[in-house]
Design a protein around this motif. Structure first.
Motif, mmCIF file in Angstrom:
data_model
loop_
_atom_site.group_PDB
_atom_site.id
_atom_site.type_symbol
_atom_site.label_atom_id
_atom_site.label_comp_id
_atom_site.label_asym_id
_atom_site.label_seq_id
_atom_site.Cartn_x
_atom_site.Cartn_y
_atom_site.Cartn_z
ATOM 1 N N ALA A 99 28.926 1.290 53.002
ATOM 2 C CA ALA A 99 28.883 1.089 51.542
ATOM 3 C C ALA A 99 27.630 1.720 50.967
ATOM 4 N N SER A 100 26.489 1.534 51.651
ATOM 5 C CA SER A 100 25.252 2.058 51.080
ATOM 6 C C SER A 100 25.221 3.586 51.160
ATOM 7 N N LEU A 101 25.968 4.163 52.101
ATOM 8 C CA LEU A 101 26.046 5.633 52.168
ATOM 9 C C LEU A 101 26.875 6.177 51.004
ATOM 10 N N VAL A 102 28.056 5.578 50.760
ATOM 11 C CA VAL A 102 28.891 6.099 49.665
ATOM 12 C C VAL A 102 28.275 5.767 48.301
ATOM 13 N N ALA A 103 27.473 4.662 48.263
ATOM 14 C CA ALA A 103 26.869 4.243 46.991
ATOM 15 C C ALA A 103 25.788 5.216 46.520
ATOM 16 N N ALA A 104 25.304 6.052 47.436
ATOM 17 C CA ALA A 104 24.269 7.022 47.053
ATOM 18 C C ALA A 104 24.883 8.281 46.455
ATOM 19 N N GLY A 122 25.248 -7.423 41.969
ATOM 20 C CA GLY A 122 25.117 -6.094 42.586
ATOM 21 C C GLY A 122 23.696 -5.597 42.651
ATOM 22 N N ARG A 123 23.528 -4.293 42.402
ATOM 23 C CA ARG A 123 22.201 -3.677 42.455
ATOM 24 C C ARG A 123 21.800 -3.095 41.104
ATOM 25 N N ASP A 124 22.815 -2.668 40.316
ATOM 26 C CA ASP A 124 22.526 -1.980 39.052
ATOM 27 C C ASP A 124 23.294 -2.613 37.890
ATOM 28 N N MET A 125 23.640 -3.894 38.029
ATOM 29 C CA MET A 125 24.427 -4.550 36.977
ATOM 30 C C MET A 125 23.635 -4.597 35.669
ATOM 31 N N GLY A 126 22.339 -4.957 35.773
ATOM 32 C CA GLY A 126 21.523 -5.103 34.565
ATOM 33 C C GLY A 126 20.947 -3.786 34.060
ATOM 34 N N GLU A 184 16.575 -0.672 56.467
ATOM 35 C CA GLU A 184 17.165 0.655 56.265
ATOM 36 C C GLU A 184 18.011 0.683 54.978
ATOM 37 N N ARG A 185 18.783 -0.388 54.759
ATOM 38 C CA ARG A 185 19.645 -0.453 53.573
ATOM 39 C C ARG A 185 18.776 -0.568 52.311
ATOM 40 N N ASP A 186 17.713 -1.388 52.383
ATOM 41 C CA ASP A 186 16.780 -1.524 51.244
ATOM 42 C C ASP A 186 16.203 -0.164 50.881
ATOM 43 N N ARG A 230 17.402 2.861 51.514
ATOM 44 C CA ARG A 230 18.392 3.769 50.929
ATOM 45 C C ARG A 230 18.716 3.353 49.492
ATOM 46 N N ASP A 231 18.878 2.031 49.257
ATOM 47 C CA ASP A 231 19.251 1.552 47.924
ATOM 48 C C ASP A 231 18.120 1.764 46.907
ATOM 49 N N SER A 232 16.857 1.670 47.366
ATOM 50 C CA SER A 232 15.734 1.777 46.434
ATOM 51 C C SER A 232 15.329 3.223 46.164
ATOM 52 N N GLU A 233 15.580 4.086 47.153
ATOM 53 C CA GLU A 233 15.077 5.458 47.011
ATOM 54 C C GLU A 233 16.108 6.432 46.493
ATOM 55 N N ARG A 234 17.380 6.009 46.343
ATOM 56 C CA ARG A 234 18.382 6.977 45.915
ATOM 57 C C ARG A 234 18.094 7.435 44.480
ATOM 58 N N ALA A 235 18.576 8.669 44.184
ATOM 59 C CA ALA A 235 18.250 9.270 42.883
ATOM 60 C C ALA A 235 18.998 8.566 41.747
ATOM 61 N N ASP A 254 32.110 -8.913 42.087
ATOM 62 C CA ASP A 254 31.306 -8.632 43.283
ATOM 63 C C ASP A 254 31.329 -7.108 43.426
ATOM 64 N N SER A 255 30.369 -6.434 42.771
ATOM 65 C CA SER A 255 30.435 -4.966 42.749
ATOM 66 C C SER A 255 30.215 -4.363 44.128
ATOM 67 N N GLY A 256 29.454 -5.074 44.993
ATOM 68 C CA GLY A 256 29.241 -4.567 46.343
ATOM 69 C C GLY A 256 30.573 -4.396 47.076
ATOM 70 N N ALA A 257 31.534 -5.292 46.775
ATOM 71 C CA ALA A 257 32.837 -5.205 47.446
ATOM 72 C C ALA A 257 33.517 -3.869 47.117
ATOM 73 N N TYR A 294 32.012 -0.942 46.555
ATOM 74 C CA TYR A 294 31.399 0.107 47.389
ATOM 75 C C TYR A 294 31.823 -0.055 48.850
ATOM 76 N N ARG A 295 31.906 -1.302 49.293
ATOM 77 C CA ARG A 295 32.362 -1.542 50.667
ATOM 78 C C ARG A 295 33.794 -1.032 50.851
ATOM 79 N N LEU A 296 34.651 -1.251 49.820
ATOM 80 C CA LEU A 296 36.045 -0.817 49.910
ATOM 81 C C LEU A 296 36.152 0.706 49.953
ATOM 82 N N VAL A 349 30.726 8.887 43.073
ATOM 83 C CA VAL A 349 31.367 7.612 43.434
ATOM 84 C C VAL A 349 30.954 6.551 42.416
ATOM 85 N N ARG A 350 29.671 6.509 42.084
ATOM 86 C CA ARG A 350 29.171 5.514 41.115
ATOM 87 C C ARG A 350 29.855 5.711 39.769
ATOM 88 N N GLU A 351 29.958 6.984 39.373
ATOM 89 C CA GLU A 351 30.593 7.314 38.095
ATOM 90 C C GLU A 351 32.057 6.841 38.095
HETATM 91 O O1 C5P Z 1 26.079 -6.432 47.905
HETATM 92 P P1 C5P Z 1 26.631 -5.791 49.129
HETATM 93 O O2 C5P Z 1 25.791 -5.987 50.351
HETATM 94 O O3 C5P Z 1 28.056 -6.139 49.377
HETATM 95 O O4 C5P Z 1 26.612 -4.221 48.811
HETATM 96 C C1 C5P Z 1 26.849 -3.257 49.803
HETATM 97 C C2 C5P Z 1 26.153 -1.953 49.424
HETATM 98 O O5 C5P Z 1 26.775 -1.422 48.250
HETATM 99 C C3 C5P Z 1 24.666 -2.089 49.050
HETATM 100 O O6 C5P Z 1 23.802 -1.964 50.167
HETATM 101 C C4 C5P Z 1 24.465 -0.955 48.077
HETATM 102 O O7 C5P Z 1 24.186 0.241 48.756
HETATM 103 C C5 C5P Z 1 25.825 -0.787 47.416
HETATM 104 N N1 C5P Z 1 25.868 -1.337 46.063
HETATM 105 C C6 C5P Z 1 25.369 -0.564 45.034
HETATM 106 N N2 C5P Z 1 25.464 -0.998 43.754
HETATM 107 C C7 C5P Z 1 26.014 -2.188 43.472
HETATM 108 C C8 C5P Z 1 26.489 -3.023 44.506
HETATM 109 C C9 C5P Z 1 26.394 -2.569 45.807
HETATM 110 O O8 C5P Z 1 24.850 0.523 45.265
HETATM 111 N N3 C5P Z 1 26.103 -2.569 42.204
#
Ligand code: C5P
Length: 235
Positions: A106-111, A136-140, A186-188, A190-195, A39-42, A44-46, A115-117
């Protein structure tokens, strides 16, 4: 002398926007295939949770990356929801990281690229036999670009807000549909427009619109795709 080339364990990726049902599908698929679950989102949440607890500023990339690198987390299988409980330095924080505020953090730190690296190798370490289902969002696209099966779930924003609303109310958590819709939008955005690693389907992903499908339908479709790619026997 013959050398055996060992193939990495198979991976099924499940990507898509917030509230589309990725977590439920990933859990059921992992159960059916007997695979591990990421659960990769977890993660970023952590990072967001630990940063806030430590008083780290969200506009300090170096400090946030430090938290991501040093995250002392352990995922423990439980029989409640979520199926993997997250423990930070021995304390179960699973419920703390599931709030809407934690999703926003999570979506703030994920940008933040650093952090991603910092989380990349940690995520790839989950790929062990017999196989992995990663959500997640970028697994594939980024983390497992060579995954055997790539699924990308979609559903209208209204439908996703509605599902999330029902989930929260069922858990006894107060929520309003209008506010949830705004937060999801708002989360969509941020997640779709980040570089770095923006939310988008991989070119070889199978896109499944779940708006009018039950979870059983989505699971059946996912198992069909997995079987076609040789990851499991035909259903
Ligand atoms: O999936 P979940 O809602 O737990 O993810 C929280 C946030 O973590 C997402 O909105 C997204 O910004 C970020 N995330 C990401 N890449 C992933 C998983 C989550 O950027 N692979």
């Amino acid at each position: 002398m013959s050398r055996t080339v060992r193939r990495p364990a198979p991976v099924v990726t499940v990507d898509g926007p917030s509230g589309v049902g990725k977590g439920t599908l990933a859990r059921l698929l992992a159960q059916r295939l007997g695979f591990h679950l990421l659960d990769s989102g977890a993660l970023y949440r952590l990072v967001g949770f630990c940063a806030r607890r430590a008083g780290v500023a969200f506009d300090d990339p170096a400090a946030l990356a430090g938290i991501a690198r040093e995250l002392d987390v352990e995922f423990v299988a439980g029989d409640s929801d979520p199926p993997l409980r997250a423990r930070v330095a021995g304390t179960d924080v699973s419920d703390d990281i599931r709030t809407e505020a934690a999703g926003r953090d999570a979506s703030l730190v994920a940008a933040v690229p650093a952090v991603r690296e910092a989380l990349l190798a940690r995520q790839r370490d989950f790929r062990v036999p017999p196989g992995l289902v990663a959500d997640g969002r970028d697994m594939g696209t980024v983390v497992f670009p060579d995954a055997e099966v790539k699924l990308f779930l979609t559903a209208s924003a209204e439908e996703r807000a509605h599902r999330r609303y029902k989930q929260l109310i069922a858990k006894g958590i107060d929520a309003t549909l209008t506010r949830l819709s705004a937060e999801i939008a708002e989360r969509d955005r941020r997640d779709s427009e980040r570089a770095v690693a923006p939310l988008r389907p991989a070119e070889d992903a199978v896109v499944v619109d779940t708006s009018s499908l039950s979870i059983d339908d989505v699971l059946a479709r996912a198992l069909q795709v997995a079987a076609a790619r040789g990851v499991c026997p035909r259903p």
